[in-house]
Design a protein around this motif. Structure first.
Motif, PDB file in Angstrom:
ATOM      1  N   PRO A   1     111.589 -22.352  48.482  1.00 13.29           N
ATOM      2  CA  PRO A   1     111.170 -21.154  49.213  1.00 13.29           C
ATOM      3  C   PRO A   1     111.718 -21.051  50.637  1.00 13.29           C
ATOM      4  N   GLU A   2     111.736 -22.157  51.386  1.00 14.25           N
ATOM      5  CA  GLU A   2     112.262 -22.077  52.759  1.00 14.25           C
ATOM      6  C   GLU A   2     113.759 -21.753  52.751  1.00 14.25           C
ATOM      7  N   LYS A   3     114.464 -22.190  51.702  1.00 11.45           N
ATOM      8  CA  LYS A   3     115.889 -21.867  51.572  1.00 11.45           C
ATOM      9  C   LYS A   3     116.078 -20.415  51.130  1.00 11.45           C
ATOM     10  N   MET A   4     115.089 -19.867  50.413  1.00 10.80           N
ATOM     11  CA  MET A   4     115.133 -18.453  50.040  1.00 10.80           C
ATOM     12  C   MET A   4     115.130 -17.588  51.294  1.00 10.80           C
ATOM     13  N   ILE A   5     114.311 -17.958  52.273  1.00  9.79           N
ATOM     14  CA  ILE A   5     114.250 -17.215  53.535  1.00  9.79           C
ATOM     15  C   ILE A   5     115.614 -17.254  54.225  1.00  9.79           C
ATOM     16  N   GLU A   6     116.201 -18.453  54.307  1.00 11.76           N
ATOM     17  CA  GLU A   6     117.521 -18.607  54.933  1.00 11.76           C
ATOM     18  C   GLU A   6     118.566 -17.764  54.200  1.00 11.76           C
ATOM     19  N   PHE A   7     118.531 -17.796  52.867  1.00 18.31           N
ATOM     20  CA  PHE A   7     119.489 -17.042  52.059  1.00 18.31           C
ATOM     21  C   PHE A   7     119.350 -15.541  52.326  1.00 18.31           C
ATOM     22  N   GLN A   8     118.120 -15.069  52.400  1.00 20.47           N
ATOM     23  CA  GLN A   8     117.872 -13.649  52.644  1.00 20.47           C
ATOM     24  C   GLN A   8     118.389 -13.243  54.023  1.00 20.47           C
ATOM     25  N   ILE A   9     118.183 -14.078  55.013  1.00 21.15           N
ATOM     26  CA  ILE A   9     118.676 -13.779  56.367  1.00 21.15           C
ATOM     27  C   ILE A   9     120.204 -13.833  56.397  1.00 21.15           C
ATOM     28  N   ASP A  10     120.777 -14.901  55.821  1.00 19.43           N
ATOM     29  CA  ASP A  10     122.240 -15.066  55.823  1.00 19.43           C
ATOM     30  C   ASP A  10     122.938 -13.924  55.103  1.00 19.43           C
ATOM     31  N   ARG A  11     122.373 -13.486  53.993  1.00 21.14           N
ATOM     32  CA  ARG A  11     123.004 -12.434  53.178  1.00 21.14           C
ATOM     33  C   ARG A  11     122.531 -11.027  53.547  1.00 21.14           C
ATOM     34  N   ARG A  12     121.616 -10.931  54.493  1.00 17.15           N
ATOM     35  CA  ARG A  12     121.179  -9.650  55.075  1.00 17.15           C
ATOM     36  C   ARG A  12     120.697  -8.638  54.039  1.00 17.15           C
ATOM     37  N   PHE A  13     119.788  -9.074  53.168  1.00 14.96           N
ATOM     38  CA  PHE A  13     119.212  -8.083  52.250  1.00 14.96           C
ATOM     39  C   PHE A  13     117.728  -7.909  52.558  1.00 14.96           C
ATOM     40  N   ASP A  14     117.262  -6.672  52.374  1.00 17.31           N
ATOM     41  CA  ASP A  14     115.900  -6.300  52.760  1.00 17.31           C
ATOM     42  C   ASP A  14     114.942  -6.176  51.587  1.00 17.31           C
ATOM     43  N   PHE A  15     115.436  -6.230  50.363  1.00 20.74           N
ATOM     44  CA  PHE A  15     114.515  -6.101  49.237  1.00 20.74           C
ATOM     45  C   PHE A  15     113.700  -7.383  49.100  1.00 20.74           C
ATOM     46  N   PRO A  16     112.483  -7.279  48.535  1.00 19.74           N
ATOM     47  CA  PRO A  16     111.620  -8.455  48.386  1.00 19.74           C
ATOM     48  C   PRO A  16     112.288  -9.525  47.518  1.00 19.74           C
ATOM     49  N   TYR A  17     112.092 -10.775  47.917  1.00 23.98           N
ATOM     50  CA  TYR A  17     112.635 -11.930  47.194  1.00 23.98           C
ATOM     51  C   TYR A  17     111.465 -12.880  46.963  1.00 23.98           C
ATOM     52  N   LEU A  18     110.941 -12.862  45.739  1.00 23.50           N
ATOM     53  CA  LEU A  18     109.691 -13.544  45.409  1.00 23.50           C
ATOM     54  C   LEU A  18     109.954 -14.867  44.692  1.00 23.50           C
ATOM     55  N   TYR A  19     108.962 -15.739  44.746  1.00 22.50           N
ATOM     56  CA  TYR A  19     109.090 -17.077  44.170  1.00 22.50           C
ATOM     57  C   TYR A  19     108.150 -17.243  42.984  1.00 22.50           C
ATOM     58  N   ASP A  20     108.731 -17.523  41.813  1.00 26.65           N
ATOM     59  CA  ASP A  20     107.992 -17.708  40.559  1.00 26.65           C
ATOM     60  C   ASP A  20     107.929 -19.204  40.251  1.00 26.65           C
ATOM     61  N   GLU A  21     107.087 -19.918  40.980  1.00 20.67           N
ATOM     62  CA  GLU A  21     107.023 -21.371  40.853  1.00 20.67           C
ATOM     63  C   GLU A  21     106.650 -21.815  39.441  1.00 20.67           C
ATOM     64  N   SER A  22     105.709 -21.117  38.804  1.00 17.75           N
ATOM     65  CA  SER A  22     105.245 -21.505  37.466  1.00 17.75           C
ATOM     66  C   SER A  22     106.252 -21.131  36.372  1.00 17.75           C
ATOM     67  N   GLN A  23     107.177 -20.261  36.701  1.00 20.35           N
ATOM     68  CA  GLN A  23     108.173 -19.716  35.767  1.00 20.35           C
ATOM     69  C   GLN A  23     107.560 -18.793  34.718  1.00 20.35           C
ATOM     70  N   ALA A  24     106.287 -18.465  34.860  1.00 17.05           N
ATOM     71  CA  ALA A  24     105.603 -17.600  33.889  1.00 17.05           C
ATOM     72  C   ALA A  24     106.177 -16.188  33.880  1.00 17.05           C
ATOM     73  N   VAL A  25     106.561 -15.677  35.051  1.00 17.62           N
ATOM     74  CA  VAL A  25     107.103 -14.319  35.120  1.00 17.62           C
ATOM     75  C   VAL A  25     108.478 -14.278  34.443  1.00 17.62           C
ATOM     76  N   ALA A  26     109.322 -15.256  34.727  1.00 12.61           N
ATOM     77  CA  ALA A  26     110.634 -15.319  34.079  1.00 12.61           C
ATOM     78  C   ALA A  26     110.480 -15.371  32.562  1.00 12.61           C
ATOM     79  N   LYS A  27     109.508 -16.133  32.091  1.00  7.93           N
ATOM     80  CA  LYS A  27     109.268 -16.218  30.643  1.00  7.93           C
ATOM     81  C   LYS A  27     108.766 -14.883  30.093  1.00  7.93           C
ATOM     82  N   ALA A  28     107.911 -14.194  30.840  1.00  8.44           N
ATOM     83  CA  ALA A  28     107.389 -12.896  30.390  1.00  8.44           C
ATOM     84  C   ALA A  28     108.511 -11.862  30.254  1.00  8.44           C
TER      85      ALA A  28
END
Length: 185
Positions: free
Chosen positions: A90-117
């Motif tokens: 997650p902390e690297k997700m923040i860095e990636f979002q800042i470095d790549r300058r995108f404003d859309f939400p970037y969420l974390y699916d730790e359980s992977q349940a959403v990806a499976k759904a």
């Protein structure tokens, strides 16, 4: 770099509901219902380190800038196992979002349940829903892949966005996305 194609969730499928933390917003829990676009919602499974995502992220950001004002929201979700792939933490997700300058939400699916759904298989994996959250497009952004020398155009997504905005039917032929496999636990 494994070439894993999308599973191609059936068209018409209702968007599976989710509530996930947004690392760049102090891990505030955000839901599909509150984030969805007025006219359409693109859900994209991606991560920070995948060469396929790195290949298209600037064009994806450009598409967001072009279509967000027209009522289409983008929601990115990272479902990778961060214990095995710490570059996607997650902390690297923040860095990636800042470095790549995108404003859309970037969420974390730790359980992977959403990806499976969503039956997500690769990064990037794209799912485009209409205003009722019915699936109208799933598949690739365009024909470009790392190393194939094809221009990154976003053509397949643009066609889907424009068809929705014009009230036209979607293309019959939808080609799977291709990318690295989601890093399952």
């Amino acid at each position: 770099m494994a070439n894993t194609p999308s599973n191609m969730l059936p068209l018409g499928t209702k968007a599976p509901f989710f509530e996930l933390p947004n690392p760049s917003q102090n891990n505030e829990i955000q839901s599909l219902e509150e984030l969805k676009g007025e006219k359409g919602t693109l859900v994209v499974f991606m991560c920070n380190h995948c060469p396929f995502v790195l290949h298209i992220i600037d064009k994806l950001t450009e598409l967001y800038e072009d279509y967000n004002e027209k009522g289409i929201e983008f929601i990115a979700i990272n479902a990778n196992d961060v214990e095995k792939y710490p570059a996607d933490a997650p902390e690297k997700m923040i860095e990636f979002q800042i470095d790549r300058r995108f404003d859309f939400p970037y969420l974390y699916d730790e359980s992977q349940a959403v990806a499976k759904a969503y039956d997500a298989a690769c990064t990037p994996d794209f799912y485009f829903f209409d205003e009722k959250l019915d699936l109208i497009y799933r598949g690739q952004m365009d024909d470009s892949r790392p190393g194939n020398t094809k221009e990154i155009t976003g053509e397949d997504l643009i066609i889907a966005f424009e068809n929705l905005l014009a009230g036209e039917p979607q293309e019959e032929s939808q080609r799977p996305s291709l990318g690295c496999n989601i890093k399952w636990k």
